[in-house]
Structure formats: C-alpha cells, structure tokens
Design an enzyme around this catalytic site. Sequence first.
Site, PDB file in Angstrom:
ATOM      1  N   CYS A  47       0.807  -1.224   0.000  1.00  0.00           N
ATOM      2  CA  CYS A  47       0.000   0.000   0.000  1.00  0.00           C
ATOM      3  C   CYS A  47       0.842   1.278   0.000  1.00  0.00           C
ATOM      4  O   CYS A  47       0.323   2.362  -0.237  1.00  0.00           O
ATOM      5  CB  CYS A  47      -0.965   0.008   1.182  1.00  0.00           C
ATOM      6  SG  CYS A  47      -0.198   0.197   2.798  1.00  0.00           S
ATOM      7  N   HIS A  52      -2.504  11.267  15.734  1.00  0.00           N
ATOM      8  CA  HIS A  52      -2.931  10.546  14.537  1.00  0.00           C
ATOM      9  C   HIS A  52      -1.784   9.660  14.050  1.00  0.00           C
ATOM     10  O   HIS A  52      -0.653  10.121  13.898  1.00  0.00           O
ATOM     11  CB  HIS A  52      -3.306  11.553  13.445  1.00  0.00           C
ATOM     12  CG  HIS A  52      -3.556  10.932  12.118  1.00  0.00           C
ATOM     13  ND1 HIS A  52      -4.750  10.323  11.796  1.00  0.00           N
ATOM     14  CD2 HIS A  52      -2.769  10.830  11.021  1.00  0.00           C
ATOM     15  CE1 HIS A  52      -4.679   9.870  10.551  1.00  0.00           C
ATOM     16  NE2 HIS A  52      -3.494  10.165  10.058  1.00  0.00           N
ATOM     17  N   HIS A  90      -4.657   4.844   9.446  1.00  0.00           N
ATOM     18  CA  HIS A  90      -6.018   4.287   9.370  1.00  0.00           C
ATOM     19  C   HIS A  90      -5.944   2.771   9.399  1.00  0.00           C
ATOM     20  O   HIS A  90      -4.906   2.183   9.080  1.00  0.00           O
ATOM     21  CB  HIS A  90      -6.708   4.754   8.086  1.00  0.00           C
ATOM     22  CG  HIS A  90      -7.024   6.210   8.101  1.00  0.00           C
ATOM     23  ND1 HIS A  90      -6.122   7.164   7.677  1.00  0.00           N
ATOM     24  CD2 HIS A  90      -8.123   6.886   8.503  1.00  0.00           C
ATOM     25  CE1 HIS A  90      -6.668   8.370   7.817  1.00  0.00           C
ATOM     26  NE2 HIS A  90      -7.879   8.226   8.306  1.00  0.00           N
ATOM     27  N   ASP A 134      -8.951  -5.063   4.895  1.00  0.00           N
ATOM     28  CA  ASP A 134      -8.426  -5.835   3.759  1.00  0.00           C
ATOM     29  C   ASP A 134      -7.062  -6.453   4.051  1.00  0.00           C
ATOM     30  O   ASP A 134      -6.283  -6.704   3.148  1.00  0.00           O
ATOM     31  CB  ASP A 134      -8.359  -4.957   2.508  1.00  0.00           C
ATOM     32  CG  ASP A 134      -7.449  -3.741   2.677  1.00  0.00           C
ATOM     33  OD1 ASP A 134      -6.854  -3.560   3.760  1.00  0.00           O
ATOM     34  OD2 ASP A 134      -7.328  -2.960   1.717  1.00  0.00           O
ATOM     35  N   ARG A 192      -5.729  -4.349   8.307  1.00  0.00           N
ATOM     36  CA  ARG A 192      -4.474  -3.718   7.838  1.00  0.00           C
ATOM     37  C   ARG A 192      -4.370  -2.355   8.509  1.00  0.00           C
ATOM     38  O   ARG A 192      -5.077  -1.424   8.155  1.00  0.00           O
ATOM     39  CB  ARG A 192      -4.464  -3.559   6.317  1.00  0.00           C
ATOM     40  CG  ARG A 192      -3.263  -2.756   5.811  1.00  0.00           C
ATOM     41  CD  ARG A 192      -3.196  -2.712   4.290  1.00  0.00           C
ATOM     42  NE  ARG A 192      -4.405  -2.230   3.660  1.00  0.00           N
ATOM     43  CZ  ARG A 192      -4.605  -0.972   3.249  1.00  0.00           C
ATOM     44  NH1 ARG A 192      -3.677  -0.047   3.405  1.00  0.00           N
ATOM     45  NH2 ARG A 192      -5.747  -0.634   2.675  1.00  0.00           N
ATOM     46  N   CYS A 197      -2.622   0.704   8.517  1.00  0.00           N
ATOM     47  CA  CYS A 197      -1.815   1.460   7.561  1.00  0.00           C
ATOM     48  C   CYS A 197      -1.320   2.712   8.296  1.00  0.00           C
ATOM     49  O   CYS A 197      -2.091   3.642   8.543  1.00  0.00           O
ATOM     50  CB  CYS A 197      -2.686   1.807   6.362  1.00  0.00           C
ATOM     51  SG  CYS A 197      -1.823   2.622   5.028  1.00  0.00           S
TER      52      CYS A 197
END
Length: 138
Positions: A70, A107, A110, A114, A123, A125
């Site tokens: 990704c 933060h 996310h 998947d 996942r 990410c």
Amino acid sequence: MDSTPEDPKSLTEEQWRERLTAEQFHILREAGTERAYTGKYDKFYENGEYMCAACGTRLFISAAKYNSGCGWPAFTRPAEAETVEERRDISFGMIRTEVLCGKCGSHLGHVFPDGPPEEGGLRYCINSAALEFVPEGE
C-alpha cells in the site's frame, strides 16, 4: 521509553511543535499523511518494536508487520489493544477508521478490513513519521 513525562494529552500546540519535526507535527497533530512509498519504514523489516514518535508508547511489533504493497508500513494488529484508539473518519468524502495513539491521541494512520484473513483481516496502515523503531534487544 516515554520521552514525555507529563500527561501528553495536556501539551499545548506550541509544546508539540517544539518536540516534533515539522513533518511529524503535521502527521501526528494535524492528521496529515506522508506520500505513499516515501516513509522510512515502508519496506523495513528488522526485528523490534515501533513506538509513537510523539510520546514513546509501544504501538506495534515487527512480528505483526507485513508487506501490503500500500506504500505505508502495514501491521495486522497493535502490540496491545489499549495502545491504540480507533474513531470514525469522514474526511475527504470517505468513510474510514482513524488510528490514534491511546496515550497521547496523536494521529497514526487508518485501519482497513483488507488485511491477511489468516491474521484477523485487518491492515493498520501507519505513517512512518508517526513511528520510532527500537531494534530488538535495546
């Protein structure tokens, strides 16, 4: 490894700016995102732990990291469930689940449904700039 002795959720914007690089501040405190395939931990697979770059909290371990393709570091799970918080994110016309540090509220990235099915299907990410790596044994 906690570089922030006081309650990190009580720090001011100015205090965060003093502690973080401009990129880290943008990602961790303003919910920014680094460009895909540019982060130092995207294709990084050494053994160790990934800590929050803002407060030092242990977030992820190398055993949960995998190559999702990704463009950001991907993990199947956090080190412990309570080290991260998740909340609904409807920014940019999308519905996603934001991942935040459970201690300082920064933060991180996310989480998506998947990931590898045999590992729970998630996942995480995560932005490289949101992380600091500590090699195994240190």
